[in-house]
Design a protein around this motif. Sequence first.
Motif: not given
Length: 739
Positions: A306-320
């Motif tokens: 089982v492999l689980g991942d959670r990311a939050w509030d990741a900024g992508y300055p190059a995108l909208l």
Amino acid sequence: MCRRTITGFCLVLLAVVRIDAQSDSHSRGGWLVHIIDGETGAPVTHAMVQVDDAWVLPDSAGVVALEAAAGSLPCHISALGYRTSALLLPSPGPVTVRLQPEALRVSDEVLVTGQAVPDEISIHSDRHRQSTTGALAQVAGIDMVSRGHFGHEPSLRGMQGARVGVLIDGMHMIPACVDRMDPVTAYVEVGNLERLEVTKGGFDLTRAQSLAGSIDLITRKAEFSRPRGVFLQSGYETGSALQSWSAGLNTAGPYTAMRATGALQRGGAVHAGGKQTLSGTGFSKVNAKLDVSRRLGPKQRLDVGVLGDRAWDAGYPALLMDTRKAQSLLVSATHTYTEAAPGTGLKSLRSRIYHSRVDHWMDDDDRDVGQRQVMTDMHMPMYGNTRTWGWRQELEAATTTRDLRLVVDAYRLAAFADMKMLSTQPDVTPMYLLNLGDVRSNHIALAADVHQRLPGGFSLRLDTRLDGVDSKLADELGRRQVASRFSAADLSRRDLAASYGVVAAWEAAPRTQLRLGLAHSSRQPSHTEAYGFFLYDAGDGAFYHGNPRLDTEHGDQVELGLDHRGDRLGLAASVYVQRVSQYIAGVLDEPGFKTFQNLSEAELAGLEVDAALRPTRTIELTVGGTWTYGQNQALDEPLPMISPLKGTAKLTWTRADGWLQVGSRLAARQNRIARRTTWEDVTPGYAVVDVRGAWEVERHVRLQLGVENVFDRAYNEHLSVGNLPARGRSFYLTVGYDR
Ligand SMILES: [Cu+2]
């Protein structure tokens, strides 16, 4: 690449429409709204009718039935390509609404904002990598595409996206973000990475259909040799205020072994070279992995993971937009039968079933949408998900002169993505659309890999793969959106594609091998290329539409290679040329809008060299270089996202309790840029110096430390979208305990 902005983007206009209302005693119970094109009179079946907070879709004749209400009924009717209509339905009965066509226009004025400046690609020591991205970037021929300082996407031999097969333990996991914020490589923490299996070119087809090759992230599993293993690690990097913690344990008995790990990471503002600080680059992420292995007698084994991942509030300055939340889960069960005795015949039989799911939420809540030039005054929260159910069957057999591998690689994919457009202006009606209208596809591939040893030091390797794909759009609104641009017959597709390759190798001298490879590769259009709708690409500021009529893309390639593994000198070099026909790329329909089309031809070529020299037992000098060339013959311009000539040089001193390395990363200026398919600009060259080391201070306790970009050079990689600056001088320290 440069950041350009589009002005005057006007998506939604409020307009008054003519309403023809007729009294009809038979439908006094409610309204029957016929929505037609104001110019042609054709039904507009992809319209959306909003009454209060509810959305209603018309039927295939463009008719919406609305419940009766007291008095007149206010509603909004919107459809892509038409002016949005706000209207008050009079007394119940049939109503015809004529929508006025409104091309979505982008003005011709193009501004260049911001100057050319950097992105980050970290390269770490071969033995002690700090990140999966860093480990990937060390492979000759791999570059990382960055849209932020998180979620870098691998580019292999000048190709990205669907042209590179990226897998986890041979399993397919399909990204859910239509803006490519969530490459699969983000889901495997470096502490869980056993090794990378990178196949370049079309010569090993057992993993995926691909033109560039494939990257298989092989993860660590439970170890029977470690009855009570414990590992703890904590680190900090100044360049992006990155804190990381991880912990794990491994237990084992005679029949069962278990490995569990957890990791937490938090990154902040990135400090770019030349004392710049970038805002909106932070992220937080947790990752957990559990593997259990059970021996079923001497020849059989069962593995569950089982492999689980959670990311939050990741900024992508190059995108909208930025990622608000991204979560993924991969569960698998594998049964392995191994023939213990060496010899001829069946060697092993492995059966694996798995399920992967990815959910992705992104929005522009942290952006000032009033200031931006694309989709001004419009918030566009987006959600996407993919669900994959897979089966992989692998058989290995051998004779004294031949190895054989047969693979069945089958999976079923469901992919959905939607977007709301919420104006900050109170009088503009919200809109809703599906970027992927619930694509359902079934993939089955049969692959065979035969390795035949011949007299005189010669050997031949033959690979073939046959892929069958059957796909359709399942969501009603999604079907209408695509049918409005194509036809109802285009809402499903079914096709077969064959790929094959052969490599002839010759042991020219002891530990020296020469190789010649020839391959014909096929790649069927991805689900976004076939069915995507209104997908924004920051690389050229255009909205892309899928094309269900796309043909399979083909590549014909030739590769020459040389390998030498001596005591003092190691050398690996390869040169390749690939001609791609039916090359899939976006073609401009009108300013700001593109549709994926098959272009006649593109050509890629490259050279990769890696050399290691060991003058003494403790000193090693390694140098590497890659050169990549890409030309879009159909449009007579360079292909986009091609790295310039790049090189590395590292001097490493090794002792029993650690090592120290001084290295340099170099890139030439990239003048070959795409102007028609993508808005690229010339990227200046750079040279940066890194110093790294590792030291085992005590038994089981190890420090990793170093300084990246020692001279704080301000630069950016050519594959950095929006010329996002790379990290400046960054100190890092990691303390690990492992026993
Ligand atoms: Cu996204």
